[in-house]
Design an enzyme around this catalytic site. Structure first.
Site, PDB file in Angstrom:
ATOM      1  N   GLU A  10       1.072   0.466  -7.663  1.00 54.99           N
ATOM      2  CA  GLU A  10       2.473  -0.105  -7.951  1.00 54.99           C
ATOM      3  C   GLU A  10       2.939  -1.366  -6.971  1.00 54.99           C
ATOM      4  O   GLU A  10       3.493  -2.271  -7.413  1.00 54.99           O
ATOM      5  CB  GLU A  10       3.697   0.778  -8.160  1.00 54.99           C
ATOM      6  CG  GLU A  10       3.667   1.649  -9.457  1.00 54.99           C
ATOM      7  CD  GLU A  10       2.771   2.914  -9.141  1.00 54.99           C
ATOM      8  OE1 GLU A  10       2.099   2.956  -7.937  1.00 54.99           O
ATOM      9  OE2 GLU A  10       2.899   3.644  -9.899  1.00 54.99           O
ATOM     10  N   LYS A  58      15.021   8.500 -18.780  1.00 53.95           N
ATOM     11  CA  LYS A  58      14.186   8.715 -19.973  1.00 53.95           C
ATOM     12  C   LYS A  58      15.049   8.773 -21.340  1.00 53.95           C
ATOM     13  O   LYS A  58      14.697   8.449 -22.291  1.00 53.95           O
ATOM     14  CB  LYS A  58      13.251   9.916 -19.552  1.00 53.95           C
ATOM     15  CG  LYS A  58      12.077  10.062 -20.609  1.00 53.95           C
ATOM     16  CD  LYS A  58      11.033  10.765 -20.202  1.00 53.95           C
ATOM     17  CE  LYS A  58       9.809  10.962 -21.292  1.00 53.95           C
ATOM     18  NZ  LYS A  58       8.716  11.964 -20.857  1.00 53.95           N
ATOM     19  N   MET A 113      -4.209 -10.383  14.919  1.00 51.42           N
ATOM     20  CA  MET A 113      -3.107 -10.721  15.541  1.00 51.42           C
ATOM     21  C   MET A 113      -2.326  -9.745  16.626  1.00 51.42           C
ATOM     22  O   MET A 113      -2.027 -10.280  17.677  1.00 51.42           O
ATOM     23  CB  MET A 113      -1.931 -11.261  14.602  1.00 51.42           C
ATOM     24  CG  MET A 113      -0.686 -11.890  14.790  1.00 51.42           C
ATOM     25  SD  MET A 113      -1.203 -13.501  15.806  1.00 51.42           S
ATOM     26  CE  MET A 113      -0.521 -14.344  14.376  1.00 51.42           C
ATOM     27  N   PHE A 144      11.335  16.846 -11.286  1.00 51.52           N
ATOM     28  CA  PHE A 144      10.098  16.246 -11.034  1.00 51.52           C
ATOM     29  C   PHE A 144      10.154  14.801 -11.040  1.00 51.52           C
ATOM     30  O   PHE A 144      10.713  14.313 -11.932  1.00 51.52           O
ATOM     31  CB  PHE A 144       9.045  16.932 -11.970  1.00 51.52           C
ATOM     32  CG  PHE A 144       7.901  16.505 -11.796  1.00 51.52           C
ATOM     33  CD1 PHE A 144       6.884  16.493 -10.587  1.00 51.52           C
ATOM     34  CD2 PHE A 144       7.181  15.731 -12.751  1.00 51.52           C
ATOM     35  CE1 PHE A 144       5.788  16.360 -10.410  1.00 51.52           C
ATOM     36  CE2 PHE A 144       6.020  15.177 -12.417  1.00 51.52           C
ATOM     37  CZ  PHE A 144       5.287  15.270 -11.476  1.00 51.52           C
ATOM     38  N   GLN A 145       9.700  14.150 -10.121  1.00 48.11           N
ATOM     39  CA  GLN A 145       9.511  12.679  -9.845  1.00 48.11           C
ATOM     40  C   GLN A 145      10.807  12.237  -9.935  1.00 48.11           C
ATOM     41  O   GLN A 145      11.006  10.916 -10.390  1.00 48.11           O
ATOM     42  CB  GLN A 145       8.604  12.010 -10.854  1.00 48.11           C
ATOM     43  CG  GLN A 145       6.956  12.708 -10.805  1.00 48.11           C
ATOM     44  CD  GLN A 145       6.125  11.785 -11.356  1.00 48.11           C
ATOM     45  OE1 GLN A 145       6.359  11.443 -12.365  1.00 48.11           O
ATOM     46  NE2 GLN A 145       4.834  11.668 -10.646  1.00 48.11           N
TER      47      GLN A 145
HETATM   48  C1  TPP Z   1       2.008  -3.470   6.316  1.00 50.06           C
HETATM   49  C2  TPP Z   1       2.147  -4.152   7.587  1.00 50.06           C
HETATM   50  N1  TPP Z   1       1.617  -3.363   8.834  1.00 50.06           N
HETATM   51  C3  TPP Z   1       1.422  -3.885  10.054  1.00 50.06           C
HETATM   52  C4  TPP Z   1       1.844  -5.221  10.218  1.00 50.06           C
HETATM   53  C5  TPP Z   1       1.908  -5.675  11.677  1.00 50.06           C
HETATM   54  N2  TPP Z   1       0.380  -6.640  11.832  1.00 50.06           N
HETATM   55  C6  TPP Z   1       0.794  -7.804  11.567  1.00 50.06           C
HETATM   56  S1  TPP Z   1      -0.479  -8.848  11.676  1.00 50.06           S
HETATM   57  C7  TPP Z   1      -1.450  -7.622  11.963  1.00 50.06           C
HETATM   58  C8  TPP Z   1      -2.918  -7.436  12.055  1.00 50.06           C
HETATM   59  C9  TPP Z   1      -3.687  -7.987  10.741  1.00 50.06           C
HETATM   60  O1  TPP Z   1      -4.932  -7.944  10.865  1.00 50.06           O
HETATM   61  P1  TPP Z   1      -6.089  -8.508   9.772  1.00 50.06           P
HETATM   62  O2  TPP Z   1      -5.460  -8.492   8.466  1.00 50.06           O
HETATM   63  O3  TPP Z   1      -7.279  -8.098  10.093  1.00 50.06           O
HETATM   64  O4  TPP Z   1      -5.640 -10.253  10.230  1.00 50.06           O
HETATM   65  P2  TPP Z   1      -6.027 -11.059  11.564  1.00 50.06           P
HETATM   66  O5  TPP Z   1      -4.902 -10.962  12.309  1.00 50.06           O
HETATM   67  O6  TPP Z   1      -7.178 -10.515  12.050  1.00 50.06           O
HETATM   68  O7  TPP Z   1      -6.134 -12.659  10.727  1.00 50.06           O
HETATM   69  C10 TPP Z   1      -0.875  -6.197  11.798  1.00 50.06           C
HETATM   70  C11 TPP Z   1      -1.411  -5.061  11.962  1.00 50.06           C
HETATM   71  C12 TPP Z   1       1.951  -5.768   9.174  1.00 50.06           C
HETATM   72  N3  TPP Z   1       2.454  -7.096   9.340  1.00 50.06           N
HETATM   73  N4  TPP Z   1       2.254  -5.309   7.901  1.00 50.06           N
END
Ligand code: TPP
Length: 606
Positions: free
Chosen positions: A49, A161, A510, A111-112
């Site tokens: 979803e 529902k 990042m 449920f749910q």
């Molecule tokens: C759902 C979620 N969890 C954690 C983060 C924290 N976060 C921001 S950027 C990042 C790394 C992203 O890694 P990747 O997709 O490999 O991209 P890159 O930075 O290597 O280009 C994380 C863990 C986030 N923004 N969103």
């Protein structure tokens, strides 16, 4: 005409001219899925979803129409909370319909059962729990009205529902029949404030138009260009506004903020008038707020008065729709003697959907001393920064490493100018925003406010559904891709030919960058491996074409191959340099004065 609640719901969506909805059925929403079989509305069956919500967001961001998602109760509904929060932060119009347990069972831990109206109270503009089938058409009309007017945003309708199974007498409400006490979104700006803003604009010596996502929401790209060209004022476009003003335009300074280019950041910092249009002084743009643009007066145009004075006190705060306020401003500037625009026509950027009938040119009444001659020194200074600090990266890396920026340049140059680009969140998102050339509005689909990893793949799918005539690429990180890649099964089965470029640096890049810079290279839980999963094998198992690129010479041919495939999705696994960092950078909490250009190459940005 007597209908069941479920039939009334689907008919109400048809009355709203919904053409597509993204969803996944379950017990509580089962009655509503039955009339979908007889409906004109296309239903796209997602695999999770969260995917439905982000697809609806991607669809909404490129079409300007509200996206619709439909889910069951409990876990189906809670799975869509992230997209709702995402849409709330990015002001994306979204209508989510959730199934709910029967009214008699609400509150019994059935449920749910989940209290989804309670859970989503803070991430929706408004939500409704329907308790009487007779309310359905009115609530649906209210929901679409709230989602799309004023500051757009997400809404949720929770449908028990027994209400779906109950009967009602069909009707369709007029706008006047809606029951929305206290909801009176503003549209036009107060003329005296617009006049004050125009006077400040004419008096400024170092003005900047600080353009945010609200300009796109208001479909104001065309009038914005007229304003910029008539005044000769440089424009910055935030992460949410990329494409609102053409990057190729001589007045465009590009993106400001934490990873903005040197000129955009510094022009704002040195400005004496920040003319904010549909932007919200986000901390990623302002840096340390007490040190932000210290000499600037602020004009803040925003349709949501709650944004005014929230972060930075405005000298003139105008509540109104950006397109209408810019039109009023152009008239006010004409009244104050501002002549017609300098000849900068011929740049792309408008779209027919942006056309604003009231935005015709305004006759200047008397010769104004303003502004272009007076802005000469300011524009010269800005050009000097651009010349001195262009965006850069190492084009001859040792060992022939594949630079992510190189991949983006190649992709940008090998795709049509109006290609839609969706991104995940991380380094790849910043590289994409920096290195793409956005010359058309509604070509950049991204999660700016919430920063939701996993946004790119489903958002790209939704965007392609909304704009089947356009090429749609997702630029994703390997970490992000792993969060929602299963939606490529949806894309394959529905024959939605999106293309995915994974910038696979084998890291949560990042976060790795922050650990390198601010935690003394103590890398904690950021390594992912380039080979696990096998992205090519995974893509192929999902019905896509999978390609792998390991060296710069393979980039162009792989992109050409992907561009030629239009009967299924394509995934390219680009093995990029794991240690590349995004520059320029303003460290979190630092002043924009302390922007760090690339220390290795002594370059800043544009
Ligand atoms: C759902 C979620 N969890 C954690 C983060 C924290 N976060 C921001 S950027 C990042 C790394 C992203 O890694 P990747 O997709 O490999 O991209 P890159 O930075 O290597 O280009 C994380 C863990 C986030 N923004 N969103």
């Amino acid at each position: 005409m007597e209908l069941t609640g479920a039939q009334a719901l689907i008919k109400s969506l048809e009355m709203q001219r919904v053409e597509v909805m993204f969803g996944l059925p379950g017990g509580a929403i089962l009655p509503v899925y039955d009339p979908i079989l007889d409906s004109s509305i296309r239903h796209i069956l997602v695999r999770h979803e969260q995917g439905a919500g982000h697809m609806a967001e991607g669809y909404a961001q490129v079409t300007g129409r509200p996206g619709v998602a439909i889910v069951t109760s409990g876990p189906g509904a809670t799975n869509v909370v992230t997209p709702l929060a995402n849409a709330y932060m990015d002001s994306t119009p979204l209508v989510v319909i959730s199934g709910q347990v029967a009214t008699a069972a609400i509150g019994t831990d059935a449920f749910q059962e989940s209290d989804i109206t309670g859970i989503t109270m803070g991430v929706t503009k408004h939500n409704w729990l329907i308790t009487d089938a007779a309310d359905i058409p009115r609530v649906v009309a209210e929901a679409f009205h709230v989602a799309t007017t004023g500051r757009p945003g997400p809404v949720l309708i929770d449908m028990p529902k027994d209400i779906s199974n109950a009967t009602m007498n069909w009707y369709w409400p007029e706008l006047a029949d809606l029951d929305l006490p206290g909801y009176h979104p503003v549209t036009v700006g107060d003329p005296s404030l617009v006049r004050e803003a125009a006077e400040l604009l004419l008096a400024a010596e170092r003005p900047v138009l600080y353009v945010g996502g609200g300009v796109l929401k208001a479909r104001a790209a065309e009038v914005l260009r007229e304003l910029a060209e008539r005044t000769g004022i440089p424009v910055v476009t935030t992460l949410m506004a990329r494409g609102a003003f053409p990057d190729s335009h001589p007045l465009c300074l590009g993106m400001p903020g934490m990873h903005g280019n040197y000129t955009a950041v510094t022009a704002m910092q040195r400005s004496d008038l920040l003319f904010a249009l549909g932007s919200r002084f986000d901390d990623r743009v302002t840096g340390k707020i007490s040190a932000f643009a210290p000499e600037a007066k602020i004009v803040h145009v925003d349709i949501d008065p709650a944004e005014h004075n929230k972060v930075r006190r405005a000298d003139v705060a105008i509540a109104g729709d950006c397109r209408l306020v810019i039109e009023e401003l152009l008239v006010a500037l004409g009244d104050l003697g501002l002549p017609h625009s300098e000849a900068t026509a011929g740049h792309p950027g408008g779209s027919p959907s942006d056309a604003s009938p009231g935005a015709a040119s305004v006759p200047g009444t008397r010769a104004a001393s303003f502004p272009r001659e007076r802005l000469g020194p300011w524009r010269a200074q800005v050009s000097e920064w651009q010349h001195q600090f262009p965006l850069g990266y190492d084009r001859n890396p040792t060992g022939g490493a594949l630079k992510p920026q190189f991949v983006l340049e190649q992709l940008r140059d090998a795709t049509p100018d109006d290609t839609i680009v969706a991104s995940g969140v991380g380094q790849h998102q910043m590289f994409a925003s920096q290195w793409w050339q956005f010359d058309y509005p509604y070509t950049w689909v991204n999660s700016g406010g919430l920063g939701t990893m996993g946004f790119a793949v489903p958002a790209a799918i939704g965007a392609k559904v909304g704009r089947p005539d356009r090429m749609v690429w997702a630029v994703d990180g390997d970490g992000c891709f792993q969060m929602t890649a299963q939606e490529l099964v949806t894309a394959s089965s529905e024959r939605i030919p999106v293309k995915i470029a994974i910038l696979n640096n084998a890291y949560l890049g990042m976060v790795r960058q922050w650990q390198e810079m601010f935690y003394e290279e103590r890398y904690s839980e950021v390594y992912l491996s380039p080979d696990l999963p096998d992205y090519v094998g995974w893509a192929e198992s999902m019905g896509c074409v999978g390609l792998r690129v390991e060296s710069p010479g393979e980039v162009g041919p792989a992109i050409d191959k992907a561009n030629d495939i239009d009967d299924r999705p394509v995934v390219i696994d680009f093995r990029t340099d794991a240690f590349e960092k995004v520059y320029p950078m303003v460290a979190a909490g630092a002043s924009n004065d302390d922007i760090v250009v690339d220390p290795a190459h002594g370059q800043g940005g544009r």
